[in-house]
Design a protein around this motif. Sequence first.
Motif, PDB file in Angstrom:
ATOM      1  N   ALA A  45      -0.124  -8.590   2.662  1.00 12.92           N
ATOM      2  CA  ALA A  45      -1.011  -9.160   1.654  1.00 12.92           C
ATOM      3  C   ALA A  45      -0.604  -8.666   0.266  1.00 12.92           C
ATOM      4  O   ALA A  45      -0.307  -7.489   0.086  1.00 12.92           O
ATOM      5  CB  ALA A  45      -2.454  -8.763   1.942  1.00 12.92           C
ATOM      6  N   PRO A  46      -0.551  -9.579  -0.713  1.00 12.84           N
ATOM      7  CA  PRO A  46      -0.177  -9.160  -2.068  1.00 12.84           C
ATOM      8  C   PRO A  46      -1.239  -8.235  -2.652  1.00 12.84           C
ATOM      9  O   PRO A  46      -2.412  -8.318  -2.309  1.00 12.84           O
ATOM     10  CB  PRO A  46      -0.085 -10.480  -2.844  1.00 12.84           C
ATOM     11  CG  PRO A  46      -0.835 -11.468  -2.044  1.00 12.84           C
ATOM     12  CD  PRO A  46      -0.835 -10.997  -0.622  1.00 12.84           C
ATOM     13  N   ASN A  47      -0.787  -7.363  -3.547  1.00 12.08           N
ATOM     14  CA  ASN A  47      -1.673  -6.403  -4.221  1.00 12.08           C
ATOM     15  C   ASN A  47      -2.418  -5.515  -3.242  1.00 12.08           C
ATOM     16  O   ASN A  47      -3.536  -5.113  -3.500  1.00 12.08           O
ATOM     17  CB  ASN A  47      -2.667  -7.126  -5.139  1.00 12.08           C
ATOM     18  CG  ASN A  47      -1.965  -7.962  -6.178  1.00 12.08           C
ATOM     19  OD1 ASN A  47      -0.909  -7.588  -6.673  1.00 12.08           O
ATOM     20  ND2 ASN A  47      -2.520  -9.107  -6.495  1.00 12.08           N
ATOM     21  N   ALA A  48      -1.818  -5.236  -2.115  1.00 12.63           N
ATOM     22  CA  ALA A  48      -2.435  -4.346  -1.133  1.00 12.63           C
ATOM     23  C   ALA A  48      -1.370  -3.393  -0.630  1.00 12.63           C
ATOM     24  O   ALA A  48      -0.184  -3.682  -0.696  1.00 12.63           O
ATOM     25  CB  ALA A  48      -3.006  -5.154   0.033  1.00 12.63           C
ATOM     26  N   GLU A  49      -1.794  -2.275  -0.129  1.00  5.79           N
ATOM     27  CA  GLU A  49      -0.846  -1.319   0.412  1.00  5.79           C
ATOM     28  C   GLU A  49      -0.667  -1.563   1.900  1.00  5.79           C
ATOM     29  O   GLU A  49      -1.057  -0.757   2.733  1.00  5.79           O
ATOM     30  CB  GLU A  49      -1.285   0.099   0.103  1.00  5.79           C
ATOM     31  CG  GLU A  49      -1.156   0.422  -1.370  1.00  5.79           C
ATOM     32  CD  GLU A  49      -1.262   1.905  -1.660  1.00  5.79           C
ATOM     33  OE1 GLU A  49      -1.101   2.718  -0.735  1.00  5.79           O
ATOM     34  OE2 GLU A  49      -1.513   2.231  -2.819  1.00  5.79           O
TER      35      GLU A  49
END
Length: 135
Positions: A45-49
């Motif tokens: 998922a984008p903008n997630a670690e």
Amino acid sequence: MFKRKPNKDLKIDTLIGAGTRINGDVEFSGGLHLDGYINGNVSGAPNAEAILSVSEQGGIEGSVSVSNVILNGIVKGDIDATLRVELGEKARVLGNVRYSDIETAVGAQINGKLIHRESLKPAEGDAGPMGDPSL
């Protein structure tokens, strides 16, 4: 010489077992552990670690785009990790690896380029290229 301690912070939300083969792209958030095989692209998922962990039995034939990658299996494609890549002694990469931080064990193999990802912006107070803080 050094023995790795298991990563106790590794939280697995999804497990793909050794007897499972997926034909198609996989998108996930959180932690994904792969003991099976994916014939397709894998992205966190984008903008997630997001964390992708691939065991010795696991493999991916396609590109990987995840914040954190822990690899001890095989990836036949490029890896693009925005944060960290850990390559175990059984890791095999047939493609380029783009990373911010990387750790490789003795025995890991990469048949491609290692491309260091520069930090996106200078730290507070740091000057840009040629001493100009606005660059």
